[in-house]
Design a protein around this motif. Sequence first.
Motif, PDB file in Angstrom:
ATOM      1  N   ALA A 252       0.802  -1.188   0.105  1.00  0.00           N
ATOM      2  CA  ALA A 252       0.116   0.094  -0.097  1.00  0.00           C
ATOM      3  C   ALA A 252       0.907   1.240  -0.056  1.00  0.00           C
ATOM      4  N   VAL A 253       0.532   2.180  -0.634  1.00  0.00           N
ATOM      5  CA  VAL A 253       1.424   3.630  -0.789  1.00  0.00           C
ATOM      6  C   VAL A 253       0.295   4.471  -0.781  1.00  0.00           C
ATOM      7  N   THR A 254       0.729   5.774  -0.532  1.00  0.00           N
ATOM      8  CA  THR A 254      -0.071   7.067  -0.594  1.00  0.00           C
ATOM      9  C   THR A 254       0.624   8.175  -0.966  1.00  0.00           C
ATOM     10  N   ARG A 255      -0.273   9.101  -1.775  1.00  0.00           N
ATOM     11  CA  ARG A 255       0.336  10.180  -2.480  1.00  0.00           C
ATOM     12  C   ARG A 255       1.549  10.971  -1.603  1.00  0.00           C
TER      13      ARG A 255
ATOM     14  N   GLY B 207       7.059  -4.031   6.588  1.00  0.00           N
ATOM     15  CA  GLY B 207       7.739  -2.797   6.646  1.00  0.00           C
ATOM     16  C   GLY B 207       7.582  -1.942   5.568  1.00  0.00           C
ATOM     17  N   PRO B 208       8.244  -0.736   5.496  1.00  0.00           N
ATOM     18  CA  PRO B 208       7.970  -0.038   4.141  1.00  0.00           C
ATOM     19  C   PRO B 208       8.426   0.052   2.931  1.00  0.00           C
TER      20      PRO B 208
ATOM     21  N   GLY C 212      10.422  -2.490  -5.668  1.00  0.00           N
ATOM     22  CA  GLY C 212      10.111  -2.331  -6.980  1.00  0.00           C
ATOM     23  C   GLY C 212       8.180  -2.233  -7.259  1.00  0.00           C
ATOM     24  N   LEU C 213       7.574  -2.955  -6.224  1.00  0.00           N
ATOM     25  CA  LEU C 213       6.462  -2.907  -6.386  1.00  0.00           C
ATOM     26  C   LEU C 213       5.847  -1.511  -5.854  1.00  0.00           C
ATOM     27  N   VAL C 214       6.381  -0.919  -4.615  1.00  0.00           N
ATOM     28  CA  VAL C 214       6.041   0.286  -4.257  1.00  0.00           C
ATOM     29  C   VAL C 214       6.312   1.296  -5.141  1.00  0.00           C
ATOM     30  N   THR C 215       7.492   1.411  -6.181  1.00  0.00           N
ATOM     31  CA  THR C 215       7.681   2.394  -6.995  1.00  0.00           C
ATOM     32  C   THR C 215       6.503   2.278  -8.077  1.00  0.00           C
ATOM     33  N   MET C 216       6.187   1.066  -8.722  1.00  0.00           N
ATOM     34  CA  MET C 216       5.165   0.879  -9.537  1.00  0.00           C
ATOM     35  C   MET C 216       3.835   1.822  -9.089  1.00  0.00           C
TER      36      MET C 216
ATOM     37  N   LEU D 146      -0.142   7.391  -8.783  1.00  0.00           N
ATOM     38  CA  LEU D 146      -0.585   8.398  -8.175  1.00  0.00           C
ATOM     39  C   LEU D 146       0.131   9.882  -8.518  1.00  0.00           C
ATOM     40  N   VAL D 147       0.992   9.574  -9.556  1.00  0.00           N
ATOM     41  CA  VAL D 147       1.653  10.802  -9.918  1.00  0.00           C
ATOM     42  C   VAL D 147       0.494  11.673 -11.126  1.00  0.00           C
ATOM     43  N   GLU D 148       0.176  12.889 -10.791  1.00  0.00           N
ATOM     44  CA  GLU D 148      -0.749  13.809 -11.488  1.00  0.00           C
ATOM     45  C   GLU D 148      -0.196  14.254 -12.554  1.00  0.00           C
TER      46      GLU D 148
END
Length: 172
Positions: free
Chosen positions: A133-136, A155-156, A161-165, A170-172
């Motif tokens: 899970a990631v947030t803006r 952990g964070p 790699g999946l966090v980056t994807m 979420l990038v506007e």
Amino acid sequence: MQLTPTNPLRETALEIAEVAQSSGWDVPPRLYALVRTASLIADEPALARELGVGPDEADDSYTAVEQDELPMERSFEDFVSEIVWPPQVDGTAVVLERLMLPPEAEGALPEDDSVVDFAAEHPDRQEVRLTVAVTRDGQAHCIVEARGSDSLAEGPDLVPGLVTMLRQTLVE
């Protein structure tokens, strides 16, 4: 053992992982939009009621809204780059099952499309379920569960790699 501090994103990731756990193994990927619960109640009261979210939950938590109709003919990694979340979505999460190999297998990995077959046939492979899970605002929480084990690693930055994807969606 170091305890992971609790926060709203971690709590949401753990809830998503628990739902995945109750579904068993060998299931397709699950994708979620994460919305601040207070915003969901204010902006989409009918959806909040449908999801069973009430005004007493209007804190800094997230509500996970599962997305339907993921393309099953493609891997998640193939279509995730096409996802763009609208500004109302505060984060995203995914649950995937993957094969994990020990670090010493890295040198023997083929450089072509046969890498999947190589991993599937490797005697030291481990089936894992990944909840990421990631947030803006840059937070991330990862949960790794090995098939046949009752323990979770979390952990964070366990699955960078999946966090980056997911952050790219979420990038506007």
